[in-house]
Design an enzyme around this catalytic site. Structure first.
Site, mmCIF file in Angstrom:
data_model
loop_
_atom_site.group_PDB
_atom_site.id
_atom_site.type_symbol
_atom_site.label_atom_id
_atom_site.label_comp_id
_atom_site.label_asym_id
_atom_site.label_seq_id
_atom_site.Cartn_x
_atom_site.Cartn_y
_atom_site.Cartn_z
ATOM 1 C CD GLU A 244 -2.837 1.081 2.417
ATOM 2 O OE1 GLU A 244 -3.559 0.067 2.467
ATOM 3 O OE2 GLU A 244 -2.928 2.006 3.237
ATOM 4 C CB THR B 171 -4.294 5.591 0.783
ATOM 5 O OG1 THR B 171 -3.358 6.650 0.590
ATOM 6 C CG2 THR B 171 -3.623 4.394 1.409
ATOM 7 C CE1 TYR B 172 -10.340 9.427 -4.079
ATOM 8 C CE2 TYR B 172 -11.794 9.771 -2.214
ATOM 9 C CZ TYR B 172 -11.471 9.994 -3.534
ATOM 10 O OH TYR B 172 -12.279 10.793 -4.315
ATOM 11 C CB ALA C 142 -9.490 13.866 4.339
ATOM 12 N N GLY D 96 -13.875 5.811 5.510
ATOM 13 C CA GLY D 96 -13.011 6.974 5.750
ATOM 14 C C GLY D 96 -13.044 7.352 7.214
ATOM 15 C CG ASP D 97 -9.790 7.359 9.667
ATOM 16 O OD1 ASP D 97 -10.435 6.485 10.271
ATOM 17 O OD2 ASP D 97 -8.644 7.188 9.232
ATOM 18 C CE1 TYR E 285 -10.250 -0.735 10.805
ATOM 19 C CE2 TYR E 285 -12.290 -1.710 9.981
ATOM 20 C CZ TYR E 285 -11.309 -0.732 9.926
ATOM 21 O OH TYR E 285 -11.387 0.245 8.961
ATOM 22 C CE LYS F 146 -16.397 -3.437 6.554
ATOM 23 N NZ LYS F 146 -15.342 -2.453 6.872
HETATM 24 P P1 FAD Z 1 -17.189 0.786 8.171
HETATM 25 O O1 FAD Z 1 -17.095 -0.630 7.789
HETATM 26 O O2 FAD Z 1 -18.331 1.580 7.647
HETATM 27 O O3 FAD Z 1 -17.174 0.844 9.764
HETATM 28 C C1 FAD Z 1 -17.064 2.083 10.460
HETATM 29 C C2 FAD Z 1 -17.610 1.937 11.871
HETATM 30 O O4 FAD Z 1 -19.026 1.833 11.840
HETATM 31 C C3 FAD Z 1 -17.132 0.676 12.606
HETATM 32 O O5 FAD Z 1 -17.012 1.001 13.963
HETATM 33 C C4 FAD Z 1 -18.257 -0.344 12.376
HETATM 34 O O6 FAD Z 1 -18.285 -1.325 13.401
HETATM 35 C C5 FAD Z 1 -19.483 0.578 12.381
HETATM 36 N N1 FAD Z 1 -20.572 0.171 11.484
HETATM 37 C C6 FAD Z 1 -20.483 -0.296 10.227
HETATM 38 N N2 FAD Z 1 -21.697 -0.485 9.701
HETATM 39 C C7 FAD Z 1 -22.603 -0.102 10.642
HETATM 40 C C8 FAD Z 1 -24.027 -0.008 10.700
HETATM 41 N N3 FAD Z 1 -24.795 -0.384 9.669
HETATM 42 N N4 FAD Z 1 -24.595 0.457 11.850
HETATM 43 C C9 FAD Z 1 -23.839 0.839 12.916
HETATM 44 N N5 FAD Z 1 -22.490 0.780 12.918
HETATM 45 C C10 FAD Z 1 -21.877 0.330 11.783
HETATM 46 N N6 FAD Z 1 -9.003 5.702 5.262
HETATM 47 C C11 FAD Z 1 -8.948 6.662 4.296
HETATM 48 O O7 FAD Z 1 -9.412 7.789 4.531
HETATM 49 N N7 FAD Z 1 -8.362 6.407 3.080
HETATM 50 C C12 FAD Z 1 -7.848 5.197 2.764
HETATM 51 O O8 FAD Z 1 -7.340 5.000 1.658
HETATM 52 C C13 FAD Z 1 -7.897 4.159 3.753
HETATM 53 N N8 FAD Z 1 -7.407 2.924 3.499
HETATM 54 C C14 FAD Z 1 -7.538 1.918 4.430
HETATM 55 C C15 FAD Z 1 -7.094 0.629 4.118
HETATM 56 C C16 FAD Z 1 -7.229 -0.397 5.060
HETATM 57 C C17 FAD Z 1 -6.741 -1.771 4.693
HETATM 58 C C18 FAD Z 1 -7.793 -0.125 6.332
HETATM 59 C C19 FAD Z 1 -7.889 -1.215 7.365
HETATM 60 C C20 FAD Z 1 -8.227 1.142 6.648
HETATM 61 C C21 FAD Z 1 -8.120 2.187 5.705
HETATM 62 N N9 FAD Z 1 -8.582 3.483 5.963
HETATM 63 C C22 FAD Z 1 -8.503 4.466 5.008
HETATM 64 C C23 FAD Z 1 -9.136 3.819 7.288
HETATM 65 C C24 FAD Z 1 -10.676 3.638 7.339
HETATM 66 O O9 FAD Z 1 -11.300 4.571 6.509
HETATM 67 C C25 FAD Z 1 -11.072 3.822 8.798
HETATM 68 O O10 FAD Z 1 -10.624 2.758 9.568
HETATM 69 C C26 FAD Z 1 -12.553 4.124 9.045
HETATM 70 O O11 FAD Z 1 -12.664 4.635 10.357
HETATM 71 C C27 FAD Z 1 -13.475 2.920 8.911
HETATM 72 O O12 FAD Z 1 -13.591 2.521 7.613
HETATM 73 P P2 FAD Z 1 -14.415 1.176 7.225
HETATM 74 O O13 FAD Z 1 -14.436 1.130 5.752
HETATM 75 O O14 FAD Z 1 -13.903 0.027 7.966
HETATM 76 O O15 FAD Z 1 -15.861 1.607 7.786
#
Ligand code: FAD
Length: 291
Positions: free
Chosen positions: A17, A48-49, A51, A108-109, A147, A167
Site C-alpha cells: 500500500e 490510498t484515498y 480526505a 473513511g476517518d 479489524y 460488507k
Molecule cells: P465501516 O465498515 O463503515 O465501519 C465504520 C464503523 O461503523 C465501525 O465502527 C463499524 O463497526 C461501524 N458500522 C459499520 N456499519 C454499521 C451499521 N450499519 N450500523 C452501525 N455501525 C456500523 N481511510 C482513508 O481515509 N483512506 C484510505 O485509503 C484508507 N485505506 C484503508 C485501508 C485499510 C486496509 C484499512 C484497514 C483502513 C483504511 N482506511 C482508510 C481507514 C478507514 O477509513 C477507517 O478505519 C474508518 O474509520 C473505517 O472505515 P471502514 O471502511 O472500515 O468503515
C-alpha cells in the site's frame, strides 16, 4: 482483472500500500521510487484515498501510472468522506475509463477536528453502502477493511464482525486488515470469522514500527495494542532512530514468519512509500508469493 482472481490462483499474495503525495514534485519522486521497487514487485499495489483536495485526484493518477506504466495490477481506494452519491459515481466512472478495475471501498476517518464520522449530505454513511454502490456501478473487484482488534469506534467486537459480514454480503470479495503487532489478534479473529462461515480471503496488514513516538500515536488512533516487550524495547531506544527502526523490522519479520506458517492468504505491507521498508521486507514476501 479482479484481484480476487489472484487470491484464488495463488497460495499467497503479496501487496504493497502506498499513499499519493499532494504535490506534483512529490508525485514524480514517488514514481521514481516505485521504479526501484521493481526488484520486488508486489502482486499488486493499492493506493490510498485522502480526505480531500489534490491527493484524491492523485490517487487516480498514481493508480493509472502503476497499471499502465509499470504494468502491475492496482487497486484504488475510495471513501465515503465528503462525497455525494453522484460524486462517487463520477469517480467510479473515471476509474473505469482508465481501466482501473479494483476498488478498496471504505468509509473513511472522521474529518479533522471531529471525533466521529459525519455522513456527507447526499452521501453514504457506512462502507457497506459504498460497496453496494460500487457493485451496482460496474464490474469492479472490491476489497474492504477488517479489524482484528475491533474498529476503534466500536467497542463491541462481535458487532464489528457483524458489520464485516454486511460488507461481504454487499459485495466485498476480500478483506485487508488494519495493521496489528500481535498475531494472536489476527489468528483469533480469523478463526471466529471462519466459524461464522466467512470464506473470502482475509489478508493481514503489516506495518513496521519506525519508533516509539510514531507507533504509539498510530496505535492509539487505530485502536491497535502494542506488545509489552516491543514497547519496552522502543521506549528504551527512543532517542536512537536507527536502533528503533531495526527493532521494528525484526518484530514484523517474526510476525511475517509466523503468519506464513499459519497459511495466511496474503500480506499487505503498509510501506508508507519507504524504499527502505520494501528493500528489507519485500524479498521474503516476494519469495513466499512465488511470482
Ligand atoms: P465501516 O465498515 O463503515 O465501519 C465504520 C464503523 O461503523 C465501525 O465502527 C463499524 O463497526 C461501524 N458500522 C459499520 N456499519 C454499521 C451499521 N450499519 N450500523 C452501525 N455501525 C456500523 N481511510 C482513508 O481515509 N483512506 C484510505 O485509503 C484508507 N485505506 C484503508 C485501508 C485499510 C486496509 C484499512 C484497514 C483502513 C483504511 N482506511 C482508510 C481507514 C478507514 O477509513 C477507517 O478505519 C474508518 O474509520 C473505517 O472505515 P471502514 O471502511 O472500515 O468503515
Amino acid at each position: 482483472m479482479h484481484l480476487i482472481d489472484l487470491y484464488q490462483k495463488q497460495d499467497f499474495v503479496f501487496s504493497i500500500e502506498i499513499f499519493p503525495p499532494k504535490t506534483e514534485k512529490g508525485m514524480e519522486k514517488l514514481k521514481t521510487t516505485l521504479e526501484k521497487f521493481k526488484y520486488c514487485t508486489p502482486d499488486y499495489f493499492s493506493v490510498t484515498y485522502g480526505a480531500g483536495g489534490t491527493s484524491r485526484t492523485n490517487t487516480h493518477e498514481m493508480a493509472a501510472h502503476i497499471l499502465h506504466e509499470l504494468d502491475v495490477p492496482t487497486m484504488a481506494h475510495l471513501t465515503c468522506t465528503a462525497h455525494t452519491e453522484k460524486e462517487i459515481d463520477d469517480v467510479l466512472t473515471k476509474l473505469r475509463n482508465s481501466k482501473i478495475t479494483n476498488v478498496m471501498a471504505l468509509r473513511g476517518d472522521p474529518t479533522a477536528g471531529k471525533d466521529h464520522f459525519v455522513q456527507p449530505k447526499g452521501g453514504y454513511h457506512y462502507a457497506s453502502e459504498l460497496i453496494a454502490a460500487v457493485r451496482k456501478h460496474s464490474d469492479f473487484g472490491i476489497g474492504a477493511a477488517g479489524y482484528p482488534e475491533g474498529h476503534v469506534e466500536n467497542p463491541d467486537k462481535d458487532d464489528d464482525r457483524k458489520r464485516l459480514h454486511e460488507k461481504i454480503a454487499a459485495g466485498a470479495e476480500f478483506i485487508v486488515t488494519q495493521f496489528f503487532l500481535d498475531n494472536t489478534h489476527f489468528l483469533h479473529w480469523r478463526d471466529q470469522l471462519h466459524k461464522e462461515g466467512v470464506s473470502v480471503p482475509l489478508v493481514a496488514g503489516i506495518l513496521p514500527p519506525a519508533n516509539w513516538n510514531a507507533i504509539s500515536r498510530l496505535s492509539d488512533m487505530c485502536g491497535v495494542s502494542i506488545p509489552e516487550k516491543l514497547s519496552q524495547a522502543l521506549i528504551k531506544h527512543e532517542s536512537d532512530p536507527e536502533v528503533s527502526k531495526i527493532i521494528g523490522f525484526e518484530h514484523v519479520e517474526k510476525q511475517i514468519e509466523e503468519l506464513l506458517q499459519e497459511g495466511v492468504e496474503g500480506l499487505h505491507l503498509y510501506a508508507l512509500n519507504s524504499l527502505e521498508t520494501v528493500d528489507r521486507l519485500g524479498p521474503k514476501l516476494k519469495e513466499a508469493s512465488g511470482t
